[in-house]
Enzyme design. Structure first.
Site, PDB file in Angstrom:
ATOM      1  CG  ASP A 140     -15.134 -10.809 -65.675  1.00 25.91           C
ATOM      2  OD1 ASP A 140     -15.399  -9.909 -64.855  1.00 25.91           O
ATOM      3  OD2 ASP A 140     -15.980 -11.297 -66.436  1.00 25.91           O
TER       4      ASP A 140
ATOM      5  CB  SER B 273     -21.818  -9.575 -68.221  1.00 26.90           C
ATOM      6  OG  SER B 273     -20.889  -8.553 -68.407  1.00 26.90           O
TER       7      SER B 273
ATOM      8  CG  HIS C  27     -18.876  -9.179 -63.792  1.00 26.35           C
ATOM      9  ND1 HIS C  27     -18.098  -9.634 -64.825  1.00 26.35           N
ATOM     10  CD2 HIS C  27     -20.003  -8.655 -64.364  1.00 26.35           C
ATOM     11  CE1 HIS C  27     -18.720  -9.402 -65.978  1.00 26.35           C
ATOM     12  NE2 HIS C  27     -19.875  -8.821 -65.711  1.00 26.35           N
TER      13      HIS C  27
END
Length: 776
Positions: free
Chosen positions: A125, A381, A152
């Site tokens: 990521d 995602s 994230h």
């Protein structure tokens, strides 16, 4: 701070496909490729730093919604390449992962807790995962640590494995003991090094393609819309393009056949650029982002088909699109509602992508504000880890049943596609939802039935290898209660990359080893689903699939007792001489429809490297044929040939074993069935034959067997042996040790426990003796 000097691999790096890698991990080749990739990445660090300085490329770009993209490399034609991160109880309900948990309808109690799963799942990521979050604490192994902890990466990891301290943020594999984490710089080198050690990885990021709203250019200019296509082109070449990174991903998967790369499809469909006639920027011939005047009408808004960026187009990965969550679970196709942003296929060569969809809208998971922070995000995602974590539970269940052995990635991917729920407004796959909505509860049901019943129930699962010129056939009988579906999936050899200059919408096929599946019944042939990339919105039809390394056949007309033959072949010559593949079949295990066949006799006699089969029927048959099948275990039969009915009641067939390894196996099982004009099979008979002289030394009486069975064996050696009684599926019903002396040995066994039918008697010592008996 963000690492400024690491990039992905340039086109000079080519990963290798090695033949032996199809069924076992090629650690030697992966290590070589990882070393090359790491060295190349180091060289490229210097190159990208120089180019960024001279061409004034931003190291970080911030989009309209605050998401960031980071400079990671250079494209094949010299433009900068940026990776952007794409922006849980409902997620678990959507893929049915919650039904595999404790208290779920499956009763399987899966959570990822098995010790053999620790660090078998990995994530790449945009930065580090927050290791101290109360949902993840003590379970994160961060392999690189120069990038910051970000929301994230933490959110994605939570969807994979959050422990459920906050119940609505519970991850798919919530009791997983450990996960490996990387940032996405140098990802290909790191993936190559790890691929032999892990079984699933999640990648919720991708390259920038099409339109980007740059909210804060580093030169201080106002926020602006940027078009990332090549100069003088109206669509971005990177959509649908099989590039060098994509090729490398396919090669990694080929060399690590138990590893599945799970990829977010991208969020390009609502990034549409400014209104026509308003200012915009684009790349010029010197690889600089410059003002291009007012937007003309001809530039694509990338709001429909063919908007999957580069490595989302790899053949051997699982590409996941995003749909709305389904809180109460799937009941019908209209339950699956497409998100506003999820990128659609096809690939430039027309392959079906995305592969599947999962929940990617309003997913709640942990973030990095503090150790107890949560947030709700939307994006592919979020869909990708929803799928990846759910699929890990399937590997856990399979390994529980198979003593720690995992499925090949092609089996896992094929199983997910085989059991996907129908989505969209037409039947079959499409370029929006792929094969449909992931349903791991159904997939677990296939595993349970196939493994525990040794492929004798209503679901079948095979991991096979097809050699050059080879054919695999399997006779199946529809059960009439479940849809008849067959799926094959294989990890294909990586394809050649079209030169960048000619790459825009190049339709050259990227399928290297083209396997074919057909199902036949009484002269009728059933074909796989296919799509038409020239008309991407057109409903799927049936035909010869020359594009995909997945094929699925649905037969809606199958009735209970109908018998079909599945045949697997290939076109041309197989690269590397063979191709491993996985076959999934559902809706079988029925009883063949009875036909008027009175079989008087069926016998098999060995004659050197051949076996002569003779049989006789009491009735004359003129509108049918006889199918002869062979097996070395009494369970998995393959086609040996057929004989047309000729009406006189007497038949024979010679099976040549001279080119088969079965000539060394004793006994060989033969199954004879009659097939009528409608393709229905009559039950007939199975016989076992020894192809060496040892069988004559074994005498069994009385035949047919009564309550006591006497076994006489003439032996020239004294050995400690084992006596067995097996059914015709190869299952051992009786087993006991016996001492064999030189000369005649006679012993008895109670056979009153055996039901009526056929059985195999074996004496196993230095030599194996076997005969078939009938119990009446």
């Amino acid at each position: 701070m963000i690492k400024p000097f690491t990039i992905s691999l340039l086109s000079t790096l080519c990963f290798s496909n090695i033949a032996l890698a199809q069924t076992s991990t090629n650690h030697i080749q992966l290590k070589k490729d990882a070393t090359i990739a790491t060295e190349q990445a180091h060289i490229n660090q210097i190159k990208v730093a120089s180019l960024a300085k001279t061409k004034h490329w931003d190291w970080v770009i911030t989009s309209q919604n605050g998401n960031k993209a980071y400079l990671v490399g250079v494209t094949t034609n010299g433009q900068p390449k940026y990776y952007a991160a794409y922006n849980n109880t409902i997620a678990a309900a959507t893929t049915r992962a919650s039904q595999l948990w404790a208290g779920g309808a499956s009763g399987l109690n899966l959570s990822g807790s098995s010790a053999f799963l620790k660090n078998k799942l990995a994530i790449w990521d945009g930065g580090q995962v927050m290791p101290t979050h109360k949902e993840l604490i003590g379970r994160i192994t961060q392999k690189d640590s120069t990038t910051p902890v970000i929301a994230h990466a933490t959110h994605v990891t939570g969807t994979l494995m959050a422990s459920g301290v906050n119940p609505i943020a519970k991850g798919m594999a919530y009791n997983l003991q450990g996960i490996i984490a990387y940032d996405f710089y140098n990802d290909l080198a790191e993936i190559t090094a790890e691929a032999g050690n892990i079984i699933i990885s999640n990648h919720s990021y991708g390259v920038i393609a099409g339109w980007l709203y740059n909210s804060a250019p580093s030169d201080g200019s106002p926020a602006r819309w940027e078009f990332w296509g090549r100069p003088n082109e109206n669509e971005d070449v990177n959509f649908g393009y099989y590039d060098d990174d994509t090729k490398s991903l396919d090669a990694i998967a080929y060399n690590a056949p138990y590893y599945l790369y799970v990829k977010a499809a991208g969020n390009n469909r609502n990034q549409n650029g400014p209104p026509v006639g308003t200012p915009y920027y684009r790349w010029d011939a010197n690889d600089s982002m410059v003002a291009a005047g007012n937007r003309p009408a001809g530039i694509s808004s990338n709001d429909g088909y063919d908007i999957l960026p580069t490595n989302a187009n790899a053949k051997n990965i699982l590409t996941v699109g995003a749909v709305n969550g389904i809180a109460n679970g799937y009941t019908k196709p209209s339950d699956v509602v497409m998100s506003s942003f999820s990128s659609w296929g096809p690939t430039d060569d027309g392959r079906i992508k995305p592969d599947l969809v999962a929940d990617g809208v309003a997913v709640t998971s942990c973030v990095n504000n503090n150790d107890s922070a949560y947030a709700t995000y939307s994006g592919t995602s979020m869909a990708s880890p929803n799928a990846a974590g759910s699929l890990l539970l399937l590997q856990e269940y399979y390994a529980q049943l198979k003593a720690g052995t995992f499925m090949r990635s092609a089996t896992l991917k094929g199983l997910a596609i085989h059991t996907a729920e129908e989505a969209g407004d037409t039947t079959g796959p499409d370029y929006r939802f792929g094969w449909g909505l992931l349903n791991v509860e159904k997939a677990a049901g296939v595993i349970k039935e196939a493994v525990t019943n040794n492929n004798t129930g209503k679901h079948l699962l095979y991991e096979n290898v097809l050699t050059n010129g080879g054919t695999f056939t399997k006779t199946i009988v529809a059960n009439g209660n479940d849809p008849l579906v067959a799926t094959i999936c294989w990890t294909d050899v990586s394809a050649n990359v079209t030169p960048y200059a000619n790459a825009l919408n190049d339709t050259t096929s990227k399928l290297v080893n083209d396997l074919d599946m057909r199902i036949t019944k009484n002269g009728s042939t059933y074909y796989p689903w296919i799509l038409d990339p020239a008309n991407p919105a057109k409903a799927a039809t049936k035909g010869d699939n020359r594009r995909d390394n997945v094929e699925r056949i649905n037969i809606d007309s199958a009735k209970a007792g109908d018998t079909y033959t599945i045949t697997i072949t290939h076109k041309g010559t197989l690269t590397n001489g063979s191709q491993a593949y996985s076959l999934l079949v559902s809706g079988v295990g029925g009883t063949p429809t009875n036909l008027p066949l009175n079989l008087l006799a069926f016998e098999a006699k060995p004659q050197g490297n051949t076996v002569l089969l003779n049989w006789q029927t009491a009735n004359e048959v003129n509108t049918a044929y006889f199918s002869i099948e062979r097996s070395i275990d009494g369970s998995n039969f393959i086609n040996a040939g057929k004989v047309s009915a000729k009406g006189d009641g007497g038949y024979s067939f010679t099976d040549d074993l001279s080119n088969s390894n079965q000539q060394q196996v004793s006994p060989i099982y033969y199954r004879l069935q009659m097939v009528d004009k409608d393709g229905r099979f009559a039950y007939s008979k199975i016989v076992a034959v020894s192809i060496n002289s040892q069988q004559s030394a074994l005498t069994i009486y009385p035949i047919p067997a009564t309550n006591t069975l006497y076994v006489q064996l003439n032996s020239t050696k004294a050995t400690n042996s084992t006596f067995q009684v097996l059914n015709m599926q190869g299952k051992v019903l009786v087993q006991q040790p016996i001492a064999i002396r030189i000369g005649t040995n006679t012993f008895s066994v109670a056979s009153n426990i055996l039901a009526r039918g056929n059985y195999i008697i074996k004496v196993i010592g230095e030599t194996v003796y076997a005969k078939m008996i009938t119990k009446e």
